[in-house]
Design a protein around this motif. Structure first.
Motif, PDB file in Angstrom:
ATOM      1  N   PRO A 170      21.282  -4.920 -25.373  1.00 51.42           N
ATOM      2  CA  PRO A 170      22.592  -4.838 -26.024  1.00 51.42           C
ATOM      3  C   PRO A 170      23.510  -5.967 -25.563  1.00 51.42           C
ATOM      4  CG  PRO A 170      22.393  -3.150 -24.334  1.00 51.42           C
ATOM      5  CD  PRO A 170      21.052  -3.814 -24.460  1.00 51.42           C
ATOM      6  N   GLY A 171      24.446  -6.304 -26.421  1.00 52.52           N
ATOM      7  CA  GLY A 171      25.369  -7.391 -26.110  1.00 52.52           C
ATOM      8  C   GLY A 171      26.400  -7.026 -25.060  1.00 52.52           C
ATOM      9  N   SER A 172      26.681  -5.751 -24.907  1.00 51.87           N
ATOM     10  CA  SER A 172      27.695  -5.334 -23.938  1.00 51.87           C
ATOM     11  C   SER A 172      27.051  -4.995 -22.594  1.00 51.87           C
ATOM     12  CB  SER A 172      28.447  -4.111 -24.462  1.00 51.87           C
ATOM     13  OG  SER A 172      27.566  -3.018 -24.589  1.00 51.87           O
ATOM     14  N   TRP A 173      27.847  -5.154 -21.555  1.00 52.74           N
ATOM     15  CA  TRP A 173      27.380  -4.823 -20.215  1.00 52.74           C
ATOM     16  C   TRP A 173      27.783  -3.390 -19.898  1.00 52.74           C
ATOM     17  CZ3 TRP A 173      24.677  -7.663 -16.545  1.00 52.74           C
ATOM     18  CH2 TRP A 173      24.317  -8.943 -16.948  1.00 52.74           C
ATOM     19  N   ASN A 174      26.789  -2.544 -19.701  1.00 53.48           N
ATOM     20  CA  ASN A 174      27.061  -1.166 -19.312  1.00 53.48           C
ATOM     21  C   ASN A 174      26.483  -0.930 -17.920  1.00 53.48           C
ATOM     22  OD1 ASN A 174      24.320  -1.028 -19.756  1.00 53.48           O
ATOM     23  ND2 ASN A 174      24.469   0.200 -21.618  1.00 53.48           N
ATOM     24  N   ARG A 217      22.673  -1.887 -17.382  1.00 56.74           N
ATOM     25  CA  ARG A 217      22.398  -3.319 -17.262  1.00 56.74           C
ATOM     26  C   ARG A 217      22.874  -3.854 -15.907  1.00 56.74           C
ATOM     27  NH1 ARG A 217      23.710  -7.526 -22.085  1.00 56.74           N
ATOM     28  NH2 ARG A 217      21.593  -8.306 -22.076  1.00 56.74           N
TER      29      ARG A 217
END
Length: 158
Positions: free
Chosen positions: A3-7, A10
């Protein structure tokens, strides 16, 4: 990749990767071979996997093919007693039964909490090796506290 977002997943993977890289680069070869590989990977990881898989498989079979939900719903105090007794085992694998039952909505939080209070995981193994009397004392205190919390929780309805 991903995914493009950092959660949090990640971030955890990145931090763990850097820690693993640091360990591999800085520790002696003996530590990597004897302690990490021969002891942790070869001895402990298969046991943890088998406990986890076996527990999840057993719970799945019970929930899928046996109407255990009805029996559990009518015997909560027996389930509480079983949870307290299973908590005596100084490993965390059996505790997964109650985590899974709670996650599926089969048992209330009070039984999971009581089981968690009694369950020490691998933390009690050194004490068991050092002092069986100390181990039994700590487990007795845990069982008493877990039983009180579990009974009050069941009576109150949580």
């Amino acid at each position: 990749i991903g995914p493009g977002s950092w959660n949090w997943v990640r971030i955890t993977i990145v931090i763990t990767s850097f820690v693993a890289l640091f360990i591999v680069v800085t520790v002696p070869e003996h530590f990597l071979e004897e302690h990490l590989w021969q002891h942790i990977v070869v001895v402990h990881i298969p046991k943890i996997f088998l406990w986890t898989f076996g527990t999840l498989f057993a719970v799945h079979i019970l929930l899928e093919f046996i109407d255990i939900n009805t029996w559990i719903a009518s015997n909560m105090f027996i389930i509480l007693a079983i949870a307290l007794l299973v908590g005596i085992i100084p490993e965390s694998g059996p505790h997964l039964i109650f985590v899974t039952l709670f996650a599926s909505g089969t048992i209330p939080f009070s039984i999971l909490l009581a089981s968690s209070i009694v369950q020490d995981g691998h933390g009690m193994i050194p004490m068991l090796a050092d002092s069986k009397r100390g181990f039994l004392f700590v487990k007795a205190v845990n069982i008493i506290v877990g039983a009180i919390v579990g009974i009050i929780g069941l009576l109150v309805g949580f």
